[in-house]
Design a protein around this motif. Sequence first.
Motif, PDB file in Angstrom:
ATOM      1  N   UNK A 263       0.835  -1.206   0.000  1.00 51.10           N
ATOM      2  CA  UNK A 263       0.000   0.000   0.000  1.00 51.10           C
ATOM      3  C   UNK A 263       0.865   1.249   0.000  1.00 51.10           C
ATOM      4  N   UNK A 264       1.924   1.241   0.815  1.00 51.18           N
ATOM      5  CA  UNK A 264       2.840   2.383   0.840  1.00 51.18           C
ATOM      6  C   UNK A 264       3.527   2.537  -0.517  1.00 51.18           C
ATOM      7  N   UNK A 265       3.997   1.424  -1.069  1.00 47.09           N
ATOM      8  CA  UNK A 265       4.748   1.466  -2.334  1.00 47.09           C
ATOM      9  C   UNK A 265       3.905   1.981  -3.494  1.00 47.09           C
ATOM     10  N   UNK A 266       2.650   1.588  -3.541  1.00 47.33           N
ATOM     11  CA  UNK A 266       1.802   1.954  -4.687  1.00 47.33           C
ATOM     12  C   UNK A 266       1.080   3.281  -4.501  1.00 47.33           C
ATOM     13  N   UNK A 267       0.835   3.696  -3.257  1.00 45.19           N
ATOM     14  CA  UNK A 267       0.033   4.900  -3.006  1.00 45.19           C
ATOM     15  C   UNK A 267       0.856   6.115  -2.598  1.00 45.19           C
ATOM     16  N   UNK A 268       2.060   5.905  -2.084  1.00 49.05           N
ATOM     17  CA  UNK A 268       2.876   7.037  -1.674  1.00 49.05           C
ATOM     18  C   UNK A 268       3.391   7.801  -2.891  1.00 49.05           C
ATOM     19  N   UNK A 271       7.013   7.217  -3.846  1.00 47.97           N
ATOM     20  CA  UNK A 271       7.452   5.963  -4.448  1.00 47.97           C
ATOM     21  C   UNK A 271       6.709   5.671  -5.751  1.00 47.97           C
ATOM     22  N   UNK A 272       5.381   5.606  -5.674  1.00 48.74           N
ATOM     23  CA  UNK A 272       4.533   5.382  -6.857  1.00 48.74           C
ATOM     24  C   UNK A 272       4.969   4.153  -7.649  1.00 48.74           C
ATOM     25  N   UNK A 273       5.132   3.031  -6.957  1.00 48.89           N
ATOM     26  CA  UNK A 273       5.559   1.790  -7.605  1.00 48.89           C
ATOM     27  C   UNK A 273       4.349   1.003  -8.094  1.00 48.89           C
ATOM     28  N   UNK A 274       4.575   0.123  -9.036  1.00 45.45           N
ATOM     29  CA  UNK A 274       3.487  -0.665  -9.605  1.00 45.45           C
ATOM     30  C   UNK A 274       3.285  -1.957  -8.822  1.00 45.45           C
ATOM     31  N   UNK A 275       2.134  -2.581  -9.019  1.00 40.55           N
ATOM     32  CA  UNK A 275       1.882  -3.883  -8.402  1.00 40.55           C
ATOM     33  C   UNK A 275       2.828  -4.938  -8.970  1.00 40.55           C
ATOM     34  N   UNK A 277       5.967  -4.447  -9.762  1.00 45.20           N
ATOM     35  CA  UNK A 277       7.207  -4.305  -9.003  1.00 45.20           C
ATOM     36  C   UNK A 277       7.062  -4.943  -7.625  1.00 45.20           C
ATOM     37  N   UNK A 278       5.928  -4.704  -6.969  1.00 46.14           N
ATOM     38  CA  UNK A 278       5.688  -5.275  -5.634  1.00 46.14           C
ATOM     39  C   UNK A 278       5.651  -6.797  -5.670  1.00 46.14           C
ATOM     40  N   UNK A 279       5.124  -7.364  -6.754  1.00 50.19           N
ATOM     41  CA  UNK A 279       5.082  -8.827  -6.864  1.00 50.19           C
ATOM     42  C   UNK A 279       6.493  -9.393  -6.985  1.00 50.19           C
ATOM     43  N   UNK A 280       7.392  -8.653  -7.665  1.00 46.03           N
ATOM     44  CA  UNK A 280       8.793  -9.066  -7.751  1.00 46.03           C
ATOM     45  C   UNK A 280       9.433  -9.063  -6.364  1.00 46.03           C
ATOM     46  N   UNK A 281       9.170  -8.008  -5.592  1.00 38.70           N
ATOM     47  CA  UNK A 281       9.744  -7.896  -4.246  1.00 38.70           C
ATOM     48  C   UNK A 281       9.205  -9.004  -3.342  1.00 38.70           C
ATOM     49  N   UNK A 282       7.916  -9.328  -3.442  1.00 34.80           N
ATOM     50  CA  UNK A 282       7.344 -10.415  -2.649  1.00 34.80           C
ATOM     51  C   UNK A 282       8.032 -11.734  -2.965  1.00 34.80           C
ATOM     52  N   UNK A 283       8.364 -11.949  -4.236  1.00 33.11           N
ATOM     53  CA  UNK A 283       9.114 -13.146  -4.624  1.00 33.11           C
ATOM     54  C   UNK A 283      10.515 -13.129  -4.021  1.00 33.11           C
ATOM     55  N   UNK A 284      11.106 -11.935  -3.933  1.00 29.29           N
ATOM     56  CA  UNK A 284      12.424 -11.820  -3.305  1.00 29.29           C
ATOM     57  C   UNK A 284      12.384 -12.285  -1.846  1.00 29.29           C
ATOM     58  N   UNK A 285      11.367 -11.832  -1.130  1.00 30.87           N
ATOM     59  CA  UNK A 285      11.227 -12.232   0.270  1.00 30.87           C
ATOM     60  C   UNK A 285      11.033 -13.741   0.370  1.00 30.87           C
ATOM     61  N   UNK A 286      10.262 -14.294  -0.545  1.00 30.77           N
ATOM     62  CA  UNK A 286      10.037 -15.743  -0.565  1.00 30.77           C
ATOM     63  C   UNK A 286      11.353 -16.493  -0.776  1.00 30.77           C
ATOM     64  N   UNK A 287      12.205 -15.978  -1.679  1.00 26.86           N
ATOM     65  CA  UNK A 287      13.502 -16.621  -1.935  1.00 26.86           C
ATOM     66  C   UNK A 287      14.364 -16.613  -0.680  1.00 26.86           C
ATOM     67  N   UNK A 383       0.868 -11.049  -8.054  1.00 32.00           N
ATOM     68  CA  UNK A 383       1.119 -11.233  -9.476  1.00 32.00           C
ATOM     69  C   UNK A 383      -0.200 -11.218 -10.252  1.00 32.00           C
ATOM     70  N   UNK A 384      -1.219 -11.867  -9.681  1.00 37.00           N
ATOM     71  CA  UNK A 384      -2.532 -11.872 -10.321  1.00 37.00           C
ATOM     72  C   UNK A 384      -3.153 -10.490 -10.381  1.00 37.00           C
ATOM     73  N   UNK A 385      -3.015  -9.725  -9.292  1.00 41.92           N
ATOM     74  CA  UNK A 385      -3.558  -8.362  -9.271  1.00 41.92           C
ATOM     75  C   UNK A 385      -2.829  -7.474 -10.268  1.00 41.92           C
ATOM     76  N   UNK A 386      -1.519  -7.676 -10.396  1.00 42.59           N
ATOM     77  CA  UNK A 386      -0.744  -6.882 -11.353  1.00 42.59           C
ATOM     78  C   UNK A 386      -1.178  -7.179 -12.786  1.00 42.59           C
ATOM     79  N   UNK A 387      -1.381  -8.477 -13.089  1.00 39.14           N
ATOM     80  CA  UNK A 387      -1.819  -8.862 -14.429  1.00 39.14           C
ATOM     81  C   UNK A 387      -3.213  -8.309 -14.729  1.00 39.14           C
ATOM     82  N   UNK A 388      -4.101  -8.350 -13.724  1.00 39.31           N
ATOM     83  CA  UNK A 388      -5.454  -7.824 -13.903  1.00 39.31           C
ATOM     84  C   UNK A 388      -5.427  -6.315 -14.143  1.00 39.31           C
ATOM     85  N   UNK A 389      -4.565  -5.618 -13.404  1.00 40.47           N
ATOM     86  CA  UNK A 389      -4.451  -4.165 -13.585  1.00 40.47           C
ATOM     87  C   UNK A 389      -3.950  -3.829 -14.984  1.00 40.47           C
TER      88      UNK A 389
END
Length: 417
Positions: A263-268, A271-275, A277-287, A383-389
């Motif tokens: 929410x901070x990444x996409x709404x601030x 930053x104004x980052x995309x979903x 980009x956030x899905x990539x970062x979530x995968x990073x945390x998973x790794x 990732x699904x939300x990003x693709x839908x957007x």
Amino acid sequence: MEVLPAKKKVLCGICEAKESRYTCPKCNIPYCSVDCYKQESHADCSEDFYRNCVMTQLAVHRAESGASGAGGGDATDVMAYLKAELAKREADASLFDGDAGEGNDEVNDNDDEDDDDDGPSLEERIAGIDLDKADPEAILQCLTAGEREEFELILAHPDKQAALLKLWSPWWEEETASGSAPLCPGVVNAELFSSLPDITQLTKATPSDSLPCNLVNILFAYCCAYRLHNGDLDADCVLDICSVLADNAAFSTVEEAILSATSVCTQSPKLSLSLGFCSVVARDVLVIVSAASLPVTELDAISAPSRALLDLHNVLCVQRDAAKAEYDACAKSDASRPGLKTRYSRLKRVPEKVYFFLVWLKSSYREWNLLKAALLAQADELLGRAAEAETHKHIVQQHKDAARPNKKPSILIQETS
């Protein structure tokens, strides 16, 4: 019939001459055009915007294609790219020239004379300039008119900028040949890790069940800041994203921890980052979390999550100490002193919080598989939300294009008798 009052016109807050048409998402200043948006007085916002656009595109492209990044960032690569772009534009322009006459030959001869100019190369012109500290305008003055035109063209197209940047490779993506845990190339204080006490020496209370979720929030901010700044870990960026470290927030689920950060990444506006980009970062945390269960060598028995926290702890300490030194050296009458004090106060206690998580990780946490499952679900959802957007964006653009009246192509060059 009631007459509605006319909408009040607002002048551009940058040139103060024309009527504003847009509003900057970061500072909310009204502006009239791209030229005003890119003015030096507005550089703090525009430079962040272009940097975020480039880094977002690079990170998402890399995640989708698996590419390791193309090109370098030195002056030779920049000039090679500029020359290729110039050659391409000249080739495109030649399509409209038709049969060249004598007048065109004369123009081409003049162009050849310009190309054969024996002036100093770009490398020679910038040899005495510290590119990290020099005034941007001073650097631009070193460019020829043609180089400056090409530079402005690149600034207007993030995809062209991507071709010039060497994409940073995250340490957590690089596993050793033996299949053991990835190694962090940053400063990892093994001595600090070996001296960490047991959790019972820091607190008599039972560790909260929210700590694993809070750890996810910290790791998300850590990975995001690294990717956004292409390998430079910025403490302020981490705190902008991580409410656990900045505001002592606590999360009961992984979903809440990820949602807070995204929410901070996409709404601030900062930053104004995309979903995507956030899905990539979530995968990073998973790794990183997944690597916690991989075997580690006897000489390097520090898990990937602990390595990330050690790296973060080191950067926070360095930048906190630098902030204190800058504040102490600032005169009391200096207008920037309150801001320096605020920044130091913000960073002052954060390393202690990261230290607590290091102690907790080493002492007691072993439920990595549960955390992995929750993270996988959240990464897939993002990732699904990003693709839908992206799909909705494409549909809206199609409707806009269909609503525009068909216009005849304008004639760029018209032969005269």
